[in-house]
Design a protein around this motif. Structure first.
Motif, PDB file in Angstrom:
ATOM      1  N   VAL A  45       0.839  -1.201   0.000  1.00 39.69           N
ATOM      2  CA  VAL A  45       0.000   0.000   0.000  1.00 39.69           C
ATOM      3  C   VAL A  45       0.872   1.249   0.000  1.00 39.69           C
ATOM      4  CG1 VAL A  45      -1.673   1.353   1.323  1.00 39.69           C
ATOM      5  CG2 VAL A  45      -1.939  -1.128   1.148  1.00 39.69           C
ATOM      6  N   ALA A  46       1.896   1.267   0.851  1.00 33.66           N
ATOM      7  CA  ALA A  46       2.798   2.420   0.917  1.00 33.66           C
ATOM      8  C   ALA A  46       3.525   2.619  -0.412  1.00 33.66           C
ATOM      9  CB  ALA A  46       3.801   2.224   2.051  1.00 33.66           C
ATOM     10  N   ALA A  47       3.965   1.521  -1.022  1.00 33.21           N
ATOM     11  CA  ALA A  47       4.682   1.623  -2.297  1.00 33.21           C
ATOM     12  C   ALA A  47       3.770   2.151  -3.402  1.00 33.21           C
ATOM     13  CB  ALA A  47       5.232   0.255  -2.682  1.00 33.21           C
ATOM     14  N   VAL A  69     -10.240   0.296   6.845  1.00 33.88           N
ATOM     15  CA  VAL A  69     -10.048   1.735   6.970  1.00 33.88           C
ATOM     16  C   VAL A  69      -8.566   2.068   6.851  1.00 33.88           C
ATOM     17  CG1 VAL A  69     -10.460   3.753   8.455  1.00 33.88           C
ATOM     18  CG2 VAL A  69     -12.051   1.831   8.501  1.00 33.88           C
ATOM     19  N   ALA A  70      -8.258   3.245   6.290  1.00 39.02           N
ATOM     20  CA  ALA A  70      -6.867   3.670   6.156  1.00 39.02           C
ATOM     21  C   ALA A  70      -6.744   5.160   6.428  1.00 39.02           C
ATOM     22  CB  ALA A  70      -6.340   3.365   4.753  1.00 39.02           C
ATOM     23  N   LEU A  94      -6.616   3.068  -3.477  1.00 40.72           N
ATOM     24  CA  LEU A  94      -6.909   2.291  -2.275  1.00 40.72           C
ATOM     25  C   LEU A  94      -8.178   1.466  -2.441  1.00 40.72           C
ATOM     26  CD1 LEU A  94      -6.033   4.921   0.482  1.00 40.72           C
ATOM     27  CD2 LEU A  94      -4.793   2.810  -0.016  1.00 40.72           C
ATOM     28  N   LEU A  95      -9.169   2.029  -3.087  1.00 41.26           N
ATOM     29  CA  LEU A  95     -10.425   1.313  -3.288  1.00 41.26           C
ATOM     30  C   LEU A  95     -10.284   0.216  -4.330  1.00 41.26           C
ATOM     31  CD1 LEU A  95     -13.466   0.951  -2.843  1.00 41.26           C
ATOM     32  CD2 LEU A  95     -13.849   2.760  -4.540  1.00 41.26           C
ATOM     33  N   ALA A 104     -12.383   1.214   1.198  1.00 40.00           N
ATOM     34  CA  ALA A 104     -13.343   2.216   0.746  1.00 40.00           C
ATOM     35  C   ALA A 104     -13.309   3.484   1.592  1.00 40.00           C
ATOM     36  CB  ALA A 104     -14.756   1.629   0.755  1.00 40.00           C
ATOM     37  N   HIS A 105     -12.906   3.370   2.843  1.00 34.77           N
ATOM     38  CA  HIS A 105     -12.918   4.527   3.746  1.00 34.77           C
ATOM     39  C   HIS A 105     -11.472   4.926   4.052  1.00 34.77           C
ATOM     40  CE1 HIS A 105     -13.834   7.279   6.927  1.00 34.77           C
ATOM     41  NE2 HIS A 105     -15.133   7.023   6.866  1.00 34.77           N
TER      42      HIS A 105
END
Length: 301
Positions: free
Chosen positions: A224-226, A251-252, A275-276, A282-283
């Motif tokens: 996710v970070a990459a 959640v993020a 992200l979605l 989604a949030h």
């Protein structure tokens, strides 16, 4: 000024609430029947499966409560994430019940080995067959909803396990009738007790992972970070946090450092879409910062 927003829009579990309700009534009624006949017949496999059914009644009830709460707006202004955790706490209760049932069944089964316990195979076969029919009906009710809602899917998988328990009761009843040995009832009950304990431990690990705000299962924080760092205009990603609010709701939060403030709008849109689409989150709450922003490194945690 509003402290939060509605959380019930498009809630998949809510659309299948009637399926959960009908399944809850079916399973709950059958639980009473199975418990009664288990006590009357002396069948430990019936009692162990009834204990399993009791845990499933709680699980289905928790799913019903969760779908109701999910569509109820917060009027207190204190629940900015809604009350979805009610499902998690109900699941924790189910874990406790399942472990208690499993412990009782295993201890009772060990105590009965070598003993003169008499078991009536007739009620075992009849009640086991009724249970199989009830579970199959519940499976058909929940099957379509399980493809859309993890909440419904969890209930569906519970009923799948119930179906296996009903088959076990039928097998035990047939073996007792064919051999005249009540030992088969004890052995099948022991197997059901161990099966319930294993499921309880597995569910318990998931519950504590949610309460401990671990990274959601199936989500790679490094990836996710990459992916966020690879967005055009993003120079750094920090303060990334990923957790699960309740089943199926990840959640993020993250801080994105951009080189050109004029790109902030595009960066925000791309990040939320990424992200979605790629990580099924989604949030997301994202803070976009210029390169000369200071203060994040001063936090003590």
């Amino acid at each position: 000024m509003s402290a939060g927003h509605g959380h019930g829009h498009g809630h998949a579990g809510g659309r299948h609430r009637w399926r959960l309700a009908v399944s809850f009534v079916l399973i709950g009624t059958y639980f009473i029947v199975e418990l009664s006949f288990g006590l009357l017949s002396g069948s430990l496999s019936l009692l162990s499966d009834a204990g399993h059914m009791a845990a499933d009644v709680v699980t289905l009830g928790a799913a019903l409560i969760a779908t109701r709460i999910a569509t109820r707006p917060d009027t207190t202004g204190r629940r900015s994430y809604g009350s979805y955790r009610a499902e998690v706490f109900a699941s924790l209760l189910a874990v406790a019940m399942m472990l208690g049932v499993a412990l009782y069944v295993v201890l009772e089964a060990v105590a009965r080995i070598g003993g003169p316990a008499e078991v009536s195979s007739g009620p075992m076969l009849i009640v086991g067959a009724i249970g199989l029919i009830v579970n199959v009906v519940a499976l058909l009710l929940l099957r379509s909803g399980a493809t859309e809602s993890l909440n419904v899917k969890g209930a569906y998988l519970e009923v799948v396990a119930d179906t296996a328990g009903s088959v076990g009761v039928i097998i035990a009843g047939w073996l007792v009738a064919a051999t005249g040995q009540s030992l088969w009832d004890t052995l099948v009950a022991l197997a059901i007790g161990v099966f319930v304990a294993v499921r309880a431990v597995s569910l318990g690990r998931q519950v504590f992972a949610v309460l401990g705000q671990h990274v959601p299962e199936g989500v790679d924080a490094t990836a996710v970070a990459a992916d966020l760092s690879a967005i055009d205009g993003v120079r750094d990603v920090h303060d990334l946090h990923l957790w699960t609010l309740t089943s199926g709701m990840n959640v993020a939060t993250a801080h994105l450092v951009t080189s050109d403030p004029s790109d902030n709008h595009a960066v925000l849109d791309q990040a939320r879409d990424l992200l979605l689409r790629r990580h099924h989150i989604a949030h997301a709450t994202l803070q976009v910062e210029p390169t000369d922003h200071r203060g994040c490194d001063e936090l003590g945690w």
